[in-house]
Design a protein around this motif. Structure first.
Motif, short mmCIF file in Angstrom:
data_model
loop_
_atom_site.label_atom_id
_atom_site.label_comp_id
_atom_site.label_asym_id
_atom_site.label_seq_id
_atom_site.Cartn_x
_atom_site.Cartn_y
_atom_site.Cartn_z
N TYR A 107 -8.44 5.65 -0.40
CA TYR A 107 -8.98 4.77 -1.13
C TYR A 107 -9.25 4.92 -2.53
CZ TYR A 107 -10.04 2.15 3.24
OH TYR A 107 -10.15 1.50 4.56
N GLY A 108 -9.71 6.16 -2.96
CA GLY A 108 -10.09 6.41 -4.45
C GLY A 108 -8.50 6.10 -5.16
N GLU A 109 -7.38 6.64 -4.62
CA GLU A 109 -6.11 6.72 -5.40
C GLU A 109 -5.83 5.12 -5.52
OE1 GLU A 109 -3.46 8.85 -3.11
OE2 GLU A 109 -4.64 10.76 -3.50
N VAL A 110 -6.05 4.24 -4.56
CA VAL A 110 -5.74 2.74 -4.54
C VAL A 110 -6.50 2.25 -5.91
CG1 VAL A 110 -5.46 0.73 -3.18
CG2 VAL A 110 -4.56 2.97 -2.31
N ALA A 111 -7.75 2.51 -5.60
CA ALA A 111 -8.62 1.94 -6.51
C ALA A 111 -8.30 2.24 -8.02
CB ALA A 111 -10.06 2.14 -6.31
N ALA A 112 -7.98 3.63 -8.15
CA ALA A 112 -7.73 4.11 -9.33
C ALA A 112 -6.55 3.46 -10.20
CB ALA A 112 -7.57 5.59 -9.50
N GLU A 113 -5.47 3.40 -9.30
CA GLU A 113 -4.21 2.84 -9.81
C GLU A 113 -3.35 2.16 -8.99
OE1 GLU A 113 -0.38 4.92 -12.20
OE2 GLU A 113 -1.97 6.09 -11.60
N ARG A 114 -3.08 0.95 -9.21
CA ARG A 114 -2.17 0.04 -8.34
C ARG A 114 -0.70 0.58 -8.68
NH1 ARG A 114 -3.25 -5.84 -9.50
NH2 ARG A 114 -1.58 -6.17 -8.12
N PRO A 115 0.16 0.55 -7.54
CA PRO A 115 1.60 0.57 -7.93
C PRO A 115 2.23 -0.35 -8.73
CG PRO A 115 1.02 -0.13 -5.58
CD PRO A 115 -0.35 0.31 -6.12
N GLY A 116 2.90 0.11 -9.47
CA GLY A 116 3.78 -0.77 -10.22
C GLY A 116 4.97 -1.42 -9.65
N LEU A 117 5.55 -2.49 -10.25
CA LEU A 117 6.60 -3.52 -9.71
C LEU A 117 7.57 -2.44 -9.01
CD1 LEU A 117 8.05 -6.08 -9.26
CD2 LEU A 117 8.83 -5.73 -11.43
N ARG A 118 8.22 -1.48 -9.68
CA ARG A 118 9.41 -0.73 -9.11
C ARG A 118 8.87 -0.01 -7.87
NH1 ARG A 118 11.41 4.40 -9.31
NH2 ARG A 118 13.43 4.89 -9.52
N GLU A 119 7.47 0.78 -8.11
CA GLU A 119 7.26 1.62 -6.95
C GLU A 119 6.93 0.83 -5.57
OE1 GLU A 119 5.87 1.67 -9.88
OE2 GLU A 119 6.72 3.59 -10.50
N HIS A 120 6.28 -0.65 -5.96
CA HIS A 120 6.11 -1.47 -4.62
C HIS A 120 7.60 -1.97 -4.04
CE1 HIS A 120 4.06 -4.23 -2.42
NE2 HIS A 120 4.80 -5.25 -2.74
N LEU A 121 8.44 -2.30 -4.94
CA LEU A 121 9.55 -2.84 -4.41
C LEU A 121 10.50 -1.51 -3.71
CD1 LEU A 121 10.93 -5.03 -7.17
CD2 LEU A 121 10.01 -5.77 -5.13
N LEU A 122 10.43 -0.51 -4.20
CA LEU A 122 10.98 0.67 -3.82
C LEU A 122 10.35 1.28 -2.09
CD1 LEU A 122 11.94 3.22 -6.43
CD2 LEU A 122 13.48 1.55 -5.46
N TRP A 123 9.03 0.85 -2.38
CA TRP A 123 8.35 1.22 -0.85
C TRP A 123 8.79 0.14 -0.05
CZ3 TRP A 123 4.79 -1.91 1.37
CH2 TRP A 123 3.98 -1.49 2.49
N GLN A 124 8.87 -1.02 -0.19
CA GLN A 124 9.35 -2.18 0.68
C GLN A 124 10.71 -2.08 1.17
OE1 GLN A 124 8.83 -6.29 -0.33
NE2 GLN A 124 6.91 -6.23 0.80
N LEU A 125 11.49 -1.37 0.20
CA LEU A 125 13.00 -1.24 0.49
C LEU A 125 12.89 0.03 1.55
CD1 LEU A 125 15.98 -1.72 -0.10
CD2 LEU A 125 15.89 -0.07 -1.91
N ASN A 126 12.17 1.01 1.30
CA ASN A 126 11.99 2.03 2.21
C ASN A 126 11.64 1.82 3.60
OD1 ASN A 126 12.38 4.83 2.91
ND2 ASN A 126 10.17 5.13 2.51
#
Length: 473
Positions: A107-126
């Motif tokens: 929870y601390g990591e998600v609150a501190a920094e949201r994933p960027g566009l590239r990270e989010h798309l690569l996560w969905q791709l994975n």
């Protein structure tokens, strides 16, 4: 001619180090003043921070808030390269932000920094069921997206950059683009605005009212919609006002920049130098203690120097004098800021009562003459200094502006005129919006003489579209 010595007397204005420091502190922002204070605390052992537990800060005479240290001095208060050309680069898939090992840490990591566009798309791709080769191609296109999530680089250029040994065809890239466009929010991977809007409209259920008409407009007649040429749109699409209005509302609800939701923007925080409030029917300004460094001279060192004498501790004596200068110049800085702020508040009382419409014309010279200061001093004070008011936080410079003549022989500030233009636009009939000439006529009826081109200049400065683009069905 024999050489000779001559003695001449002349007057010359010299800026002492103390005066130079006072001028420099005056033009610094609150953040920069605090940074300068921290630097002085590190370099000068004779200077120390006033502890919070020392109690409340005593008031000086007048409106200025200041404290007095033990020594009597006034104290302000406060990616990766490939090993072989024939090998695919491994896409940087990461799901750590979505599946942390420790629940609390996650929870601390998600609150501190949201994933960027590239990270989010690569996560969905994975997480998708695509083959490994297809994932590599889609990851390649993800890296080619711009900040708006558009694929601005043509597929032909991307194809030319690939080594022939990989055996990728243009059709493979077209397929990868379709797979990218179906990863997440519709519109990502579009090559222009038309395709971006069309992708989002296609993703809507087919029974959404106006969907087909909106698709036709976004695909073939977006320029006419942007120009608000509703008559030609109705003629080309064979529709009535209600149908066109429904399609227009649907298009305006789409996101023209799908990547905007993933932008990482650092918030800008402003610590106001002055707080303005109404007390007993009078608007008054007072210094913000949170913006004032709490400093004082270290009394232990000062007493030792007084006992031993300056001759035995010349270096410390110099630092003691510098500490006293710094504290005195800080106090002078805040006193000047408060004097200027109170003068502004007194002259702009109507603004605090009625908002922008009540703003009166004001120039630096008026404040300088009232306070018997130089205009350059007022300019330094009003730069990067902020005032917290019941209507919001404003930079001092916001209260200064030129004015235009009125029929009564007075003047109306440019800020007030902008507010009136904004009010006219907000209250106009969307089917028959006011032209610049008409707004100039309305202002003239209120006694404010303003040319049409001046109205246009103010309207453009507020990013209000011209009359043809404000027209609606």
């Amino acid at each position: 001619m024999k050489p000779a010595l001559q003695l001449r007397q002349s007057q010359q204005l010299l800026l002492t180090p103390q005066l130079q420091q006072a001028i420099r502190l005056l033009q610094l922002s609150t953040l920069e003043v605090n940074q300068e204070s921290e630097r002085m605390l590190e370099e000068n052992p004779l200077l120390e921070r006033l502890d919070d537990e020392t109690g409340a800060i005593p008031q000086r005479a007048g409106n200025a808030e200041a404290s007095t240290a033990d020594n009597g001095e006034p104290t302000p208060a406060a990616s990766e390269s490939r090993n072989d050309e024939n090998e695919w680069p491994e896409p940087a898939f990461s799901s750590a932000a979505y599946a942390p090992d420790d629940e609390d840490e996650g929870y601390g990591e998600v609150a501190a920094e949201r994933p960027g566009l590239r990270e989010h798309l690569l996560w969905q791709l994975n997480m998708s069921q695509l083959e490994a080769r297809d994932k590599h191609l889609v990851a390649l296109l993800v890296d080619a997206l711009d900040e708006n999530a558009y694929l601005s680089q043509p597929l032909a250029e991307i194809f030319d950059m690939l080594p022939p040994e990989l055996g990728v065809t243009p059709e493979d890239l077209e397929t990868a683009l379709v797979q990218l466009q179906h990863l997440d929010a519709p519109g990502i991977g579009a090559r222009d605005l038309r395709e971006c809007l069309a992708l989002q409209l296609h993703a809507l259920p087919e029974d959404v009212p106006g969907r087909e008409l909106a698709l036709a407009i976004a695909t073939h007649h977006l320029d006419l919609m942007a120009a608000h040429d509703f008559s030609k749109l109705k003629r080309l699409l064979h529709c009535d006002d209600d149908a066109l209005r429904c399609a227009q509302i649907l298009i305006t609800r789409m996101q023209p920049r799908p990547g905007q939701a993933f932008e990482q923007r650092a918030a800008d925080y402003v610590v106001p130098d002055v707080l303005v409030a109404r007390t007993g029917g009078i608007w008054r300004a007072r210094l913000n203690p949170e913006a004032m460094p709490r400093l004082r001279v270290n009394q232990v060192y000062a007493n030792i120097l007084q006992q031993r004498g300056e001759s035995s501790a010349q270096a410390l004596s110099t630092q003691l004098q510098e500490a006293r200068w710094f504290i005195k110049n800080l106090q002078q800085r805040f006193d000047t800021i408060l004097r200027v702020a109170q003068a502004i508040v007194e002259r702009q009382r109507q603004f605090f009562e009625h908002g922008d419409i009540g703003m009166r014309p004001l120039v630096l010279r008026e404040i300088a003459e009232q306070l018997e200061l130089h205009e350059s001093t007022i300019s330094r004070v009003t730069t990067q200094k902020f005032m917290h008011t019941p209507r919001g936080i404003y930079e001092f410079k916001y209260f200064f502006g030129s004015g235009l003549a009125t029929e009564a022989g007075g003047a109306c500030s440019s800020t007030a005129i902008r507010a009136l233009i904004r009010q006219l636009v907000d209250e106009e009939d969307a089917r028959h919006p006011h032209s610049d000439s008409r707004m100039a006529e309305i202002l003239a009826q209120q006694g404010i003489i303003v040319a049409r081109r001046t109205v246009a200049k103010y309207r453009e400065s507020m990013q209000i579209p011209p009359v043809n683009l404000r027209k609606s069905l």
